[in-house]
Design an enzyme around this catalytic site. Structure first.
Site, short mmCIF file in Angstrom:
data_model
loop_
_atom_site.label_atom_id
_atom_site.label_comp_id
_atom_site.label_asym_id
_atom_site.label_seq_id
_atom_site.Cartn_x
_atom_site.Cartn_y
_atom_site.Cartn_z
N HIS A 81 0.86 -1.18 0.00
CA HIS A 81 0.00 0.00 0.00
C HIS A 81 0.90 1.24 0.00
CE1 HIS A 81 1.05 0.16 4.21
NE2 HIS A 81 0.51 -1.03 4.41
N GLN A 115 7.01 -15.11 12.70
CA GLN A 115 6.52 -14.01 13.53
C GLN A 115 5.02 -14.10 13.80
OE1 GLN A 115 7.86 -11.05 10.46
NE2 GLN A 115 6.03 -9.94 11.08
N HIS A 142 4.08 1.37 2.13
CA HIS A 142 5.27 0.72 1.58
C HIS A 142 5.90 1.58 0.49
CE1 HIS A 142 2.79 -2.91 2.87
NE2 HIS A 142 3.93 -3.09 3.53
O1 PAF Z 1 6.65 -5.02 9.12
C1 PAF Z 1 6.62 -6.08 8.46
O2 PAF Z 1 5.98 -6.17 7.40
C2 PAF Z 1 7.37 -7.30 8.97
O3 PAF Z 1 7.30 -7.39 10.34
C3 PAF Z 1 8.82 -7.36 8.47
C4 PAF Z 1 9.65 -6.21 9.01
C5 PAF Z 1 8.86 -7.33 6.96
C6 PAF Z 1 9.48 -8.65 8.95
O4 PAF Z 1 8.81 -9.76 8.45
#
Ligand code: PAF
Length: 282
Positions: free
Chosen positions: A34, A61, A37
């Site tokens: 979006h 994560q 980014h």
């Molecule tokens: O912010 C994110 O999209 C994620 O946490 C990242 C930094 C790409 C790590 O997977």
């Protein structure tokens, strides 16, 4: 724009670019791009010869009951957007490329990960730090770009970089908002019409924090109570946390002083959104 899915190929490509004396900016993302980014791409292009973006929905994560499987993905749309924004290399590794079966090394930053999102998403930052450090080791960028919307993530990554003597310069870019104030997030796509409307209470509460502190409010608990009552007044909002901390160290304070981070995490239906603002209190 070149699309690469192999770590070896990316490393070889980067080595050639570095031999030519090119500087490299890295933008780690999980895709579903979006304007937030795209603002990171602009910042990277401004300061580096080459901009590399990674798109990797990082399983490490996500907790067992989180949205890893469901996380929005649109590789074709993202490739087009990244290309249009001026990304030079798009790195899209598979899970197996990043975490082969033999994988067993993780990075943990202690202390500042025990609050806010780290408290409600156990293990989240361990996964973030691991993948970010892997990306740093693969790309060896001069600079890496992250969004302020994930304020704790940015603070944790800065701490990791400092503690591990990495030379990557971390740049944190401002939150990009929709015209009505909702912070841009790939997860906004989950919201139905009512939840989308209700979610505006986040930016509304943060604006109130800006106003109150500008008008002399310096008591942390009173400000927190006020924000909880604003957000709690929205019937679709289910508060995960409302916290006010030192913006640099993420330490809790009773009296607001200096740069303070006002951070909120709230569920609307099944969607958990985060937002924040930094206020300067004299
Ligand atoms: O912010 C994110 O999209 C994620 O946490 C990242 C930094 C790409 C790590 O997977």
């Amino acid at each position: 724009m070149r699309v690469i899915d192999s770590i070896d190929e990316l490393k070889t490509t980067v080595r050639l670019l570095k031999n030519e004396g090119k500087t490299i900016g890295l933008i780690p993302t999980m895709g579903y791009l979006h304007e937030g980014h795209i603002s990171l791409v602009k910042a990277s292009r401004h300061n580096n010869d080459i901009t590399i973006m990674s798109i990797f929905v990082n399983p490490a994560q996500f907790g067992p009951n989180e949205d890893f499987e469901k996380y929005p993905r649109d590789v074709a749309g993202d490739s087009r957007k990244a290309d249009e924004a001026g990304v030079d290399i798009l790195f899209i590794p598979s899970v197996n490329e990043m975490y082969p079966d033999s994988y067993s090394t993780y990075i943990e930053v202690l202390g500042i990960t025990d609050r806010l999102c780290g408290k409600s998403r156990q293990g989240h930052f361990k996964g973030v730090c691991t993948v970010v450090l892997k990306l740093f080791n693969i790309v060896e960028p001069d600079r890496a770009y992250f969004g302020q919307k994930d304020a704790q993530q940015a603070a944790v990554i800065k701490k990791m970089v400092k503690d591990l003597n990495s030379t990557v310069w971390i740049t944190v870019c401002p939150i990009v908002r929709e015209s009505d104030g909702l912070a841009m997030s790939s997860r906004n796509v989950y919201l139905n019409k009512e939840e989308r409307k209700a979610a505006l209470v986040l930016s509304k509460s943060l604006m109130e924090a800006v106003d109150l502190t500008a008008n002399g409010e310096a008591d942390c608990e009173r400000l927190r109570d006020r924000l909880i009552s604003i957000i709690g007044g929205e019937k679709l909002a289910d508060i995960d946390y409302v916290e006010i901390l030192d913006a640099e160290t993420l330490e809790f304070k009773e009296i607001l002083k200096g740069r303070m981070l006002v951070a909120v995490a709230v569920r609307f239906g099944k969607t958990r959104l985060i937002d924040n603002v930094v206020v300067e209190v004299n």
